[in-house]
Enzyme design. Structure first.
Site, PDB file in Angstrom:
ATOM      1  N   SER A  11       0.833  -1.215   0.000  1.00  0.00           N
ATOM      2  CA  SER A  11       0.000   0.000   0.000  1.00  0.00           C
ATOM      3  C   SER A  11       0.865   1.262   0.000  1.00  0.00           C
ATOM      4  O   SER A  11       1.643   1.499   0.929  1.00  0.00           O
ATOM      5  CB  SER A  11      -0.905  -0.026   1.242  1.00  0.00           C
TER       6      SER A  11
HETATM    7  N1  LIG Z   1      -6.045   8.965   1.677  1.00  0.00           N
HETATM    8  C1  LIG Z   1      -5.797   7.725   2.365  1.00  0.00           C
HETATM    9  C2  LIG Z   1      -5.948   6.563   1.409  1.00  0.00           C
HETATM   10  C3  LIG Z   1      -5.929   5.239   2.134  1.00  0.00           C
HETATM   11  C4  LIG Z   1      -6.372   4.095   1.246  1.00  0.00           C
HETATM   12  O1  LIG Z   1      -7.259   4.249   0.384  1.00  0.00           O
HETATM   13  N2  LIG Z   1      -5.740   2.931   1.461  1.00  0.00           N
HETATM   14  C5  LIG Z   1      -6.130   1.765   0.710  1.00  0.00           C
HETATM   15  C6  LIG Z   1      -4.958   0.820   0.570  1.00  0.00           C
HETATM   16  S1  LIG Z   1      -3.706   1.510  -0.467  1.00  0.00           S
HETATM   17  C7  LIG Z   1      -7.213   1.018   1.492  1.00  0.00           C
HETATM   18  O2  LIG Z   1      -7.163   0.962   2.685  1.00  0.00           O
HETATM   19  N3  LIG Z   1      -8.178   0.437   0.766  1.00  0.00           N
HETATM   20  C8  LIG Z   1      -9.249  -0.315   1.354  1.00  0.00           C
HETATM   21  C9  LIG Z   1     -10.551   0.395   1.347  1.00  0.00           C
HETATM   22  O3  LIG Z   1     -10.606   1.605   1.025  1.00  0.00           O
HETATM   23  O4  LIG Z   1     -11.552  -0.245   1.666  1.00  0.00           O
HETATM   24  C10 LIG Z   1      -4.383   7.745   2.994  1.00  0.00           C
HETATM   25  O5  LIG Z   1      -3.558   8.535   2.537  1.00  0.00           O
HETATM   26  O6  LIG Z   1      -4.157   7.007   3.956  1.00  0.00           O
END
Ligand SMILES: N[C@@H](CCC(=O)N[C@@H](CS)C(=O)NCC(=O)O)C(=O)O
Length: 216
Positions: A11
């Site tokens: 990630s």
């Molecule tokens: N803007 C957030 C984005 C976080 C994000 O979207 N992470 C993804 C993984 S890269 C996630 O957790 N996806 C699962 C979901 O949204 O359900 C940050 O900078 O932490």
């Protein structure tokens, strides 16, 4: 007191926090992997803590915060020996905040929108219109890079957050030296840093393997 980071190496935003932890030299952080592919982020236990179900998420004693940009600012404010990564000078900070919002609002959505149909769906190749959004993000970044780092001669949170995303985009749309000389030189500058080697490279490798498996 235990600092716990919920993350996955693949990630990009999780890697941005892992790089900040390295750059600040914070010891004794507990890392907990959350496997998004098996929906560990959708368990009742995780949703109770973070209804937005995203990683990275940080737990510092009973304080919980998610979003890599918010986490990184918190870590520098609380654990930084100085404010070098996130200067308190309000104009410098405003410029860094602008780049952090650029990562949140332009870079990461372009990357996530490209990856999602392949990694979490059943598509075997990346959509051309998504890849164009990555190219448009490179175009902006190329113009922003008028100094060795995004805001001057030294690394700040702007570089750490943006390089986590852009080095991941580079796996999908290789950054061409001739088209994007500033972006290319900046990535190499960031890649020479210990925090990048330790906290970004392993995740890039994990993401490379995942993409390979999904595109087969
Ligand atoms: N803007 C957030 C984005 C976080 C994000 O979207 N992470 C993804 C993984 S890269 C996630 O957790 N996806 C699962 C979901 O949204 O359900 C940050 O900078 O932490």
């Amino acid at each position: 007191m235990v600092l716990t980071l919920y993350k996955l190496d693949g990630s990009p935003p999780a890697r941005a926090v892992m790089m900040t932890i390295e750059a600040l030299g914070i010891p004794d952080v507990e890392f907990i992997d959350v496997n998004l592919l098996t929906a560990e982020h959708m368990t009742e236990e995780f949703l109770k803590i973070n209804p937005q179900h995203t990683i990275p998420m940080l737990k510092d004693d009973d304080f919980i915060i998610w979003d890599s940009h918010a986490i990184n600012a918190y870590l520098v404010n609380k654990y930084g020996e100085n404010d070098a990564l996130y200067p308190t000078d309000f104009k410098k900070r405003a410029q860094i905040d602008q780049r952090l919002h650029f990562d949140s609002g332009i870079l990461f959505p372009a990357l996530r929108g490209t990856l999602e149909p392949v990694v979490f769906g059943d598509e075997k190749s990346f959509r051309p219109e998504s890849l164009n959004k990555i190219r448009a993000a490179y175009d902006f970044t190329e113009k922003f890079l008028t100094s060795p780092y995004l805001l001057g001669d030294d690394v700040t949170l702007a570089d750490i957050c943006c390089v986590a995303t852009i080095s991941s985009m580079n796996l999908l749309v290789p950054i061409d030296d001739n088209t994007y000389p500033n972006v290319s030189a900046w990535i190499q500058r960031c890649a020479s840093k210990e925090f990048y080697k330790k906290a970004n490279e392993p995740g890039l490798e994990q993401l490379t393997q995942l993409i390979k498996t999904k595109c087969e």
